[in-house]
Design a protein around this motif. Structure first.
Motif, PDB file in Angstrom:
ATOM      1  N   TRP A  16       0.822  -1.205   0.000  1.00 29.26           N
ATOM      2  CA  TRP A  16       0.000   0.000   0.000  1.00 29.26           C
ATOM      3  C   TRP A  16       0.861   1.261   0.000  1.00 29.26           C
ATOM      4  O   TRP A  16       0.492   2.280  -0.608  1.00 29.26           O
ATOM      5  CB  TRP A  16      -0.956   0.007   1.188  1.00 29.26           C
ATOM      6  CG  TRP A  16      -2.205  -0.780   0.961  1.00 29.26           C
ATOM      7  CD1 TRP A  16      -2.568  -1.957   1.530  1.00 29.26           C
ATOM      8  CD2 TRP A  16      -3.279  -0.444   0.078  1.00 29.26           C
ATOM      9  NE1 TRP A  16      -3.794  -2.383   1.072  1.00 29.26           N
ATOM     10  CE2 TRP A  16      -4.255  -1.469   0.170  1.00 29.26           C
ATOM     11  CE3 TRP A  16      -3.517   0.624  -0.791  1.00 29.26           C
ATOM     12  CZ2 TRP A  16      -5.437  -1.451  -0.562  1.00 29.26           C
ATOM     13  CZ3 TRP A  16      -4.705   0.643  -1.526  1.00 29.26           C
ATOM     14  CH2 TRP A  16      -5.641  -0.378  -1.414  1.00 29.26           C
ATOM     15  N   PHE A  19       1.837   1.825  -3.491  1.00 26.59           N
ATOM     16  CA  PHE A  19       0.681   2.357  -4.224  1.00 26.59           C
ATOM     17  C   PHE A  19       0.486   3.834  -3.907  1.00 26.59           C
ATOM     18  O   PHE A  19       0.213   4.647  -4.794  1.00 26.59           O
ATOM     19  CB  PHE A  19      -0.567   1.552  -3.856  1.00 26.59           C
ATOM     20  CG  PHE A  19      -1.801   1.950  -4.607  1.00 26.59           C
ATOM     21  CD1 PHE A  19      -2.012   1.528  -5.901  1.00 26.59           C
ATOM     22  CD2 PHE A  19      -2.758   2.760  -4.009  1.00 26.59           C
ATOM     23  CE1 PHE A  19      -3.162   1.895  -6.604  1.00 26.59           C
ATOM     24  CE2 PHE A  19      -3.909   3.131  -4.691  1.00 26.59           C
ATOM     25  CZ  PHE A  19      -4.107   2.702  -5.996  1.00 26.59           C
ATOM     26  N   GLN A  29      -6.772   6.844  -8.423  1.00 24.62           N
ATOM     27  CA  GLN A  29      -6.585   5.621  -7.641  1.00 24.62           C
ATOM     28  C   GLN A  29      -7.736   4.646  -7.871  1.00 24.62           C
ATOM     29  O   GLN A  29      -7.515   3.448  -8.061  1.00 24.62           O
ATOM     30  CB  GLN A  29      -6.490   5.952  -6.149  1.00 24.62           C
ATOM     31  CG  GLN A  29      -5.203   6.579  -5.712  1.00 24.62           C
ATOM     32  CD  GLN A  29      -5.131   6.726  -4.205  1.00 24.62           C
ATOM     33  OE1 GLN A  29      -6.074   6.393  -3.491  1.00 24.62           O
ATOM     34  NE2 GLN A  29      -4.015   7.220  -3.709  1.00 24.62           N
ATOM     35  N   LEU A  33      -7.434   0.796  -9.364  1.00 23.16           N
ATOM     36  CA  LEU A  33      -7.900  -0.383  -8.628  1.00 23.16           C
ATOM     37  C   LEU A  33      -9.066  -1.065  -9.324  1.00 23.16           C
ATOM     38  O   LEU A  33      -9.237  -2.283  -9.217  1.00 23.16           O
ATOM     39  CB  LEU A  33      -8.273   0.012  -7.197  1.00 23.16           C
ATOM     40  CG  LEU A  33      -7.098   0.415  -6.302  1.00 23.16           C
ATOM     41  CD1 LEU A  33      -7.586   0.877  -4.939  1.00 23.16           C
ATOM     42  CD2 LEU A  33      -6.118  -0.740  -6.138  1.00 23.16           C
ATOM     43  N   THR A  38      -6.342  -5.071  -7.376  1.00 17.88           N
ATOM     44  CA  THR A  38      -5.614  -4.904  -6.114  1.00 17.88           C
ATOM     45  C   THR A  38      -4.362  -4.071  -6.350  1.00 17.88           C
ATOM     46  O   THR A  38      -3.833  -4.033  -7.476  1.00 17.88           O
ATOM     47  CB  THR A  38      -5.184  -6.263  -5.520  1.00 17.88           C
ATOM     48  OG1 THR A  38      -4.167  -6.835  -6.346  1.00 17.88           O
ATOM     49  CG2 THR A  38      -6.375  -7.211  -5.392  1.00 17.88           C
ATOM     50  N   PRO A  39      -3.845  -3.418  -5.296  1.00 16.60           N
ATOM     51  CA  PRO A  39      -2.599  -2.662  -5.469  1.00 16.60           C
ATOM     52  C   PRO A  39      -1.428  -3.566  -5.837  1.00 16.60           C
ATOM     53  O   PRO A  39      -0.540  -3.167  -6.593  1.00 16.60           O
ATOM     54  CB  PRO A  39      -2.394  -1.988  -4.107  1.00 16.60           C
ATOM     55  CG  PRO A  39      -3.209  -2.776  -3.150  1.00 16.60           C
ATOM     56  CD  PRO A  39      -4.374  -3.284  -3.927  1.00 16.60           C
ATOM     57  N   GLU A  40      -1.419  -4.793  -5.346  1.00 16.15           N
ATOM     58  CA  GLU A  40      -0.340  -5.718  -5.677  1.00 16.15           C
ATOM     59  C   GLU A  40      -0.346  -6.062  -7.163  1.00 16.15           C
ATOM     60  O   GLU A  40       0.712  -6.109  -7.803  1.00 16.15           O
ATOM     61  CB  GLU A  40      -0.458  -6.989  -4.840  1.00 16.15           C
ATOM     62  CG  GLU A  40       0.722  -7.929  -5.005  1.00 16.15           C
ATOM     63  CD  GLU A  40       0.713  -9.053  -3.994  1.00 16.15           C
ATOM     64  OE1 GLU A  40       1.760  -9.697  -3.827  1.00 16.15           O
ATOM     65  OE2 GLU A  40      -0.342  -9.282  -3.366  1.00 16.15           O
ATOM     66  N   ALA A  42      -1.458  -4.135  -9.489  1.00 14.69           N
ATOM     67  CA  ALA A  42      -1.016  -2.929 -10.189  1.00 14.69           C
ATOM     68  C   ALA A  42       0.504  -2.813 -10.168  1.00 14.69           C
ATOM     69  O   ALA A  42       1.124  -2.416 -11.167  1.00 14.69           O
ATOM     70  CB  ALA A  42      -1.656  -1.696  -9.561  1.00 14.69           C
ATOM     71  N   ARG A  74       7.070   1.229  -9.438  1.00 15.65           N
ATOM     72  CA  ARG A  74       6.903  -0.200  -9.681  1.00 15.65           C
ATOM     73  C   ARG A  74       8.229  -0.942  -9.714  1.00 15.65           C
ATOM     74  O   ARG A  74       8.293  -2.133  -9.411  1.00 15.65           O
ATOM     75  CB  ARG A  74       6.152  -0.417 -11.005  1.00 15.65           C
ATOM     76  CG  ARG A  74       4.671  -0.056 -10.940  1.00 15.65           C
ATOM     77  CD  ARG A  74       4.049   0.080 -12.326  1.00 15.65           C
ATOM     78  NE  ARG A  74       4.438  -1.030 -13.191  1.00 15.65           N
ATOM     79  CZ  ARG A  74       4.761  -0.886 -14.475  1.00 15.65           C
ATOM     80  NH1 ARG A  74       4.765   0.318 -15.033  1.00 15.65           N
ATOM     81  NH2 ARG A  74       5.081  -1.944 -15.189  1.00 15.65           N
TER      82      ARG A  74
END
Length: 387
Positions: A16, A19, A29, A33, A38-40, A42, A74
């Motif tokens: 998070w 993110f 945002q 999503l 999920t942020p993971e 992304a 990332r």
């Protein structure tokens, strides 16, 4: 098992935090999503997946600088980046965490996560005190006075650490023994305005907290401030406006408060005073006319379960009474004190309690008349106490 859970929680926080480091608007945002789920997802998506997303999300106006920043984030080691946040003594919570403030969680636009220094309000009553940055001496003085009166009654004060009414509210709460909470439009480690550093430091040192949904190091931007206002409103049980123009950023916070079902209070002013236009308008529209903390306290006392008027609280007389009502921390602090005042740092060293736990224990003992505070940092047994 406990260690495994802690590792899982830390990993989620690191994801998070990464993110959050995209530093994009809440609407952007939501778009990310919605697309990646999920942020993971992304963070681990490939470049061509992101290119597809940007093509589909043209209406969200991602700038080239934002796209480049997302790519850089990332590529980072997310756990190492989060460890750097922890090393600065900065806390991080998500909506899934147990210490996420429940009042804020219940609002429809609550932030998914935020950073903080110091402590969080928890379930204690909190009043937001807001108003004009370029306020009059009167507006500043009454904000300070009401904040101090609320703080002496154990009510937290939240504001935005801005010029004018905000700073006066924080300083008044500190004068009353705090705690107070500042919600920033920049990173939690960035004091803005810079000239408020002393107040910023005192907020953390006295059991309050600095709160921000922006990552450490983030400098203030104009659109951050209206966004942070929803957090100020969400953390509060009521919102007091001491001075404001009829069209001002202050009323943005009030609008959020009305949507969240918060009580609205306003200090009446002269009808020909431009800085009182906002307050007089709010009173006309149904806000409670407020001239002292008593006008707010009567509403808070009416809804708190088991809350009693200060005049009706049974005073502490002996240990037999104490041991039946006090928790372990409070008994420990009571046993440590004498009739001769002790500095709060000495009490903390001798009891070993965390600052926030010590502050809470001192507050409860004071409410029962067991102890007295001398100045800002010294405590002693009350003369009425018989131990």
């Amino acid at each position: 098992m406990e260690k495994t859970f802690e590792e899982h929680l830390r990993k989620q926080h690191s994801i998070w935090h990464a993110f959050a480091s995209f530093c994009i608007t809440p609407k952007q945002q939501d778009a990310v999503l919605t697309y990646f789920d999920t942020p993971e997802n992304a963070l681990t998506a490939k470049d061509d997946e992101w290119e597809d997303f940007f093509r589909l999300a043209e209406q969200f106006e991602f700038k080239e600088t934002e796209k480049a920043a997302i790519r850089q984030v990332r590529e980072r080691d997310h756990e190492r980046a989060y460890a750097e946040v922890e090393a600065q003594g900065i806390g991080f919570v998500t909506m899934e965490d147990v210490n996420y403030p429940e009042k804020l969680r219940k609002t429809f636009s609550a932030p998914r996560y935020f950073y903080y220094k110091g402590s969080l309000p928890g379930e204690r009553p909190v009043v937001a005190i807001i108003g004009a940055r370029k306020c009059s001496h009167y507006g500043s003085e009454i904000a300070w006075r009401i904040a101090r009166e609320l703080a002496t009654q154990g009510i937290g004060v939240v504001s935005g650490l801005a010029y004018g009414v905000d700073k006066a509210a924080h300083d008044g709460a500190l004068a009353g023994g705090g705690p107070t909470y500042a919600v920033l439009g920049c990173g939690p480690d960035v004091c803005y305005p810079k000239g408020h550093k002393e107040t910023y430091d005192r907020i953390v040192a006295t059991g309050g907290g600095i709160i921000s949904e922006y990552p450490p190091g983030t400098q203030p931007l104009s659109w951050f401030f209206p966004q942070r206002n929803r957090i100020i409103a969400g953390l509060s049980d009521g919102i007091l406006v001491t001075e404001a123009r009829k069209k001002s950023g202050t009323l943005i916070t009030v609008s959020f408060g009305l949507e969240y079902g918060k009580n609205i209070y306003a200090v009446p002013g002269r009808v020909d005073d431009v800085l009182s236009e906002g307050c007089n308008y709010l009173i006309k529209e149904g806000a409670k006319s407020t001239v002292s903390a008593a006008d707010i306290l009567e509403d808070i006392n009416a809804v708190l379960p088991g809350k009693k008027s200060k005049n009706n609280v049974q005073k502490c007389r002996n240990y037999e009474f104490l041991k039946n009502i006090l928790a372990t921390n409070e008994k420990m602090v009571y046993a440590n004190l004498r009739l001769k005042p002790k500095h709060i740092e000495e009490i903390q060293e001798e009891t070993g309690l965390a600052p926030e736990n010590l502050s809470a224990a001192l507050e409860i003992l004071s409410s029962y008349g067991c102890i007295k505070r001398y100045g800002q940092a010294y405590y002693a047994l009350s003369d009425e106490t018989n131990r």
